[in-house]
Design a protein around this motif. Structure first.
Motif, short mmCIF file in Angstrom:
data_model
loop_
_atom_site.label_atom_id
_atom_site.label_comp_id
_atom_site.label_asym_id
_atom_site.label_seq_id
_atom_site.Cartn_x
_atom_site.Cartn_y
_atom_site.Cartn_z
N ASP A 128 -19.04 7.42 -4.13
CA ASP A 128 -17.65 7.68 -4.49
C ASP A 128 -16.75 7.70 -3.26
O ASP A 128 -15.63 7.20 -3.28
N GLU A 129 -17.26 8.32 -2.19
CA GLU A 129 -16.46 8.40 -0.97
C GLU A 129 -16.14 7.01 -0.43
O GLU A 129 -15.01 6.73 -0.02
N GLY A 130 -17.14 6.14 -0.45
CA GLY A 130 -16.92 4.76 -0.01
C GLY A 130 -15.87 4.06 -0.87
O GLY A 130 -14.98 3.38 -0.35
N VAL A 131 -15.99 4.25 -2.19
CA VAL A 131 -15.01 3.64 -3.11
C VAL A 131 -13.61 4.16 -2.81
O VAL A 131 -12.63 3.40 -2.76
N ALA A 132 -13.52 5.50 -2.59
CA ALA A 132 -12.21 6.12 -2.36
C ALA A 132 -11.57 5.59 -1.08
O ALA A 132 -10.37 5.27 -1.06
N VAL A 133 -12.35 5.48 -0.01
CA VAL A 133 -11.81 4.97 1.25
C VAL A 133 -11.40 3.51 1.10
O VAL A 133 -10.35 3.09 1.60
N ALA A 134 -12.21 2.73 0.37
CA ALA A 134 -11.84 1.33 0.13
C ALA A 134 -10.53 1.23 -0.64
O ALA A 134 -9.67 0.39 -0.34
N LEU A 135 -10.35 2.15 -1.63
CA LEU A 135 -9.11 2.16 -2.40
C LEU A 135 -7.92 2.49 -1.50
O LEU A 135 -6.84 1.89 -1.61
N TYR A 136 -8.11 3.48 -0.59
CA TYR A 136 -7.06 3.84 0.36
C TYR A 136 -6.69 2.62 1.21
O TYR A 136 -5.51 2.33 1.43
N GLY A 137 -7.73 1.92 1.71
CA GLY A 137 -7.47 0.72 2.49
C GLY A 137 -6.72 -0.33 1.69
O GLY A 137 -5.82 -1.00 2.19
N LEU A 138 -7.09 -0.47 0.39
CA LEU A 138 -6.44 -1.45 -0.47
C LEU A 138 -4.95 -1.16 -0.60
O LEU A 138 -4.10 -2.08 -0.54
N VAL A 139 -4.61 0.13 -0.78
CA VAL A 139 -3.19 0.50 -0.89
C VAL A 139 -2.49 0.23 0.44
O VAL A 139 -1.32 -0.20 0.46
N GLY A 140 -3.20 0.46 1.57
CA GLY A 140 -2.63 0.10 2.86
C GLY A 140 -2.32 -1.39 2.95
O GLY A 140 -1.27 -1.79 3.48
N VAL A 141 -3.22 -2.22 2.41
CA VAL A 141 -2.98 -3.67 2.39
C VAL A 141 -1.78 -4.00 1.51
O VAL A 141 -0.89 -4.78 1.91
N ILE A 142 -1.71 -3.38 0.32
CA ILE A 142 -0.59 -3.63 -0.59
C ILE A 142 0.73 -3.24 0.06
O ILE A 142 1.72 -3.96 -0.03
N LEU A 143 0.72 -2.08 0.74
CA LEU A 143 1.94 -1.59 1.38
C LEU A 143 2.39 -2.54 2.50
O LEU A 143 3.57 -2.87 2.63
N SER A 144 1.43 -3.00 3.31
CA SER A 144 1.78 -3.94 4.37
C SER A 144 2.32 -5.24 3.78
O SER A 144 3.26 -5.84 4.31
N ALA A 145 1.73 -5.66 2.65
CA ALA A 145 2.21 -6.88 1.99
C ALA A 145 3.63 -6.71 1.46
O ALA A 145 4.44 -7.64 1.51
N ALA A 146 3.95 -5.50 0.98
CA ALA A 146 5.30 -5.24 0.50
C ALA A 146 6.31 -5.33 1.65
O ALA A 146 7.41 -5.88 1.49
N TRP A 147 5.91 -4.79 2.83
CA TRP A 147 6.78 -4.92 4.00
C TRP A 147 6.93 -6.38 4.39
O TRP A 147 8.03 -6.82 4.80
N LEU A 148 5.83 -7.15 4.29
CA LEU A 148 5.88 -8.58 4.61
C LEU A 148 6.91 -9.28 3.73
O LEU A 148 7.72 -10.08 4.21
N CYS A 149 6.91 -8.97 2.43
CA CYS A 149 7.89 -9.56 1.51
C CYS A 149 9.31 -9.21 1.94
O CYS A 149 10.19 -10.07 1.97
#
Lengths: 227, 227, 227, 227
Positions: A128-149
């Protein structure tokens, strides 16, 4: 006749309105950032403890505090970024508002993923911890992509920028957003494969590095030029 | 004598106050919209999972994310609408404040009905899901009706509008609100009778269509006129 | 050539941006303070009572109300402090923003520690109560230290202050922050060793004394000078 | 010498600061009102239902909706009141800030007592319902008393008011606050002795009457004078 002229007047204002000043977008965004950064504290709450177990519960929850500090820093860096971006914007059109709403949407996911990380650490299951950290990273990617837009939109709409700001400025900023996408992707993936505390430490350092480097690059460029 | 004059002075200010500038109404509304759009994220929270079940819980909750995105878009469209409406308003009287408070009241119901939909989907009971979607549609109808009241009030109080805006503008806007009432009624009723994912998809498309079409109609009218 | 000039223009604006006006910092801080002071009320909620037990539950929860009033006063004093500090600031740079974010971070911990105190009092375990009060005192120390950082930064950056304010003003203010650090440390430690109601009473009086004395010192100095 | 002059400069600004403009107090208050009016919706949440029981749960919870509407109207009337009060204020001193913080403190109690009423109605115990309604009335009394303090302070500090507003205006406003104290005391006491729905209906009508009458009295006075 008269109604025709009325109609035209209304449309002139509407045309102006489509490129209005940024006051409300800034006030709205500030309120959203303020709520998000404060909602994070709701997850610090001690859920259920046996009598006399408070000190132990407080001391064993250190990863939760680390997650809290990480997310607080991350939201803070985003707010500073937002402030310095809108400082360069003279007026906003519909597209810019949607790009901004995309950034706010992504930032608003941070309390959720922070809570998921806290909860996973509390339960203590390694998978679960691995999944949670991966999810956190995913939101970081989404957020960076939003800034890119947002940066991409601004680099194509120089007419929205302050008089002295060039679209090229935001064309360069896109690189920083791309770096963010890659950094959070790497942190999420490797973090989930190595260890949760290590991943949290990396995610903690990312906003610090991000905040410092942007300033550092700028100062560096300035100093080189002023010589 | 003197107290009489005092009284009159106070009343002159009060008369001015009854039609004050819109600054505080805008600041208050922006804060309310910001809180509502951020409260939505509270329902993403994972309630209770067995250890190791996080990935499964995250993947099976996709209708919850769809409900979240739908509501976020819906609140965002309402904020854009509110911004472009108040951009045309010069000052506000008591009636306009109440009409605005009616819109904010209806928007504030969205986190509640979004939570009801999320909860119904989580439990998975077919009947409950239908009820939840119908409730969401009902709030959509109430919200459109609140906008209808606001537009109607503005169409009757041209003295509150900016100099170049005619009451006729808001008389036409009433049609959009009427369309919204019908669209959400149809979506709620048919959605609850067909399937929840289909209904959520329709409710997702509604704000998108609403946001795009209003802009589209305007551009169309402008282009036709400028030829 | 042209791109070189573009670059320079962008940097001129960026240089200006690094010392921008304080409008957004103030709006953001006000929103954060408003959320924190309102989140406190969430802990007043009656958790679970047997039918007919509401009156008893309300009457026995008086330490919870005391904690609520204490924290409300504490946040209010911090807001007044923030207001009078930023009233003396002309523009803000990156460092000042981070010092301000540090103060907001510490204030945001107050609903958490207030909830911990409320929860400990509810469970009624003597050891937990002592830990909770000590934690409250610790956050008081952290908050005072954050103010110390902010005052210290301002005492070293006179160029950020209003024209008539001297850096010496904030050099003196540091003493007040140091007093706060000591007072909360003493209150936390002794409070946790004596009794929770007594500690809460002390923590209640601290913001009162703090709010009154700062005004009192000022008035005293003024009166002495104006003679 | 120089340090002496520094000190004096700082104090001049501080003297000005003690009677600063009301911008931050208004922004802070707007945010608090916005949060309070939106927090109310959190209590609409359906707690726990058996599958298929959503419709029944929604329909049987009508007193909760009534409590929600009542509290929304009450907060809205308070915001309108706050707006028209601060419209008459030119600058604010420390005492006015505290009087304002007292009003905000009392308004912030409304989500709590609304939740207590909702919860009591949900459990359905007659005694608890009476206690809850009495508590709601008590907060109404406290809130009216806070307004009384604010009006009293303004009636004694004419130097804080706009040029055309006389202290006498707020001396008269105190009567309205006194009426509010009595009305909520009577509603709380009799309501808790008769029936909860009746009490809620009375508490629903109070803000309506309050909002309408204040406007009505004013219009009446104006019309009589303008003849």
């Amino acid at each position: 006749m008269d109604s025709d002229r009325d109609q035209r007047d209304a449309e002139d204002v509407e045309a102006a309105g489509l490129r209005s000043d940024t006051g409300r977008a800034i006030g709205f965004s500030d309120a959203v950032f303020a709520i998000i950064i404060t909602l994070l504290v709701l997850d610090l709450r001690i859920p259920e403890i046996p009598p006399g177990g408070l000190l132990h519960a407080l001391l064993t929850r250190w990863p939760v505090y680390l997650a809290y500090v990480t997310s607080y820093l991350y939201v803070a860096v985003n707010w500073l970024n937002h402030k310095s971006t809108f400082y360069r914007i003279r007026c906003a059109d519909r597209g810019l508002h949607w790009a901004n709403l995309g950034v706010l949407f992504s930032v608003a996911l941070l309390p959720f993923v922070t809570a998921v990380v806290s909860q996973a650490v509390e339960v203590g299951d390694r998978f679960d911890e691995g999944v949670a950290v991966a999810l956190y990273g995913l939101v970081g990617v989404i957020l960076s992509a939003a800034w890119l837009c947002l940066y991409h939109y601004l680099s194509r709409h120089g007419e929205l920028l302050q008089r002295h700001v060039t679209p090229r400025f935001f064309a360069v900023e896109r690189l920083r957003a791309l770096l963010g996408i890659m950094a959070y992707a790497v942190a999420g993936v490797t973090g989930s494969l190595v260890s949760v505390p290590a991943a949290l430490a990396v995610l903690l350092l990312l906003p610090l590095f991000y905040g410092l480097s942007s300033n550092g690059f700028y100062d560096l460029r300035r100093r080189l030029r002023n010589r």
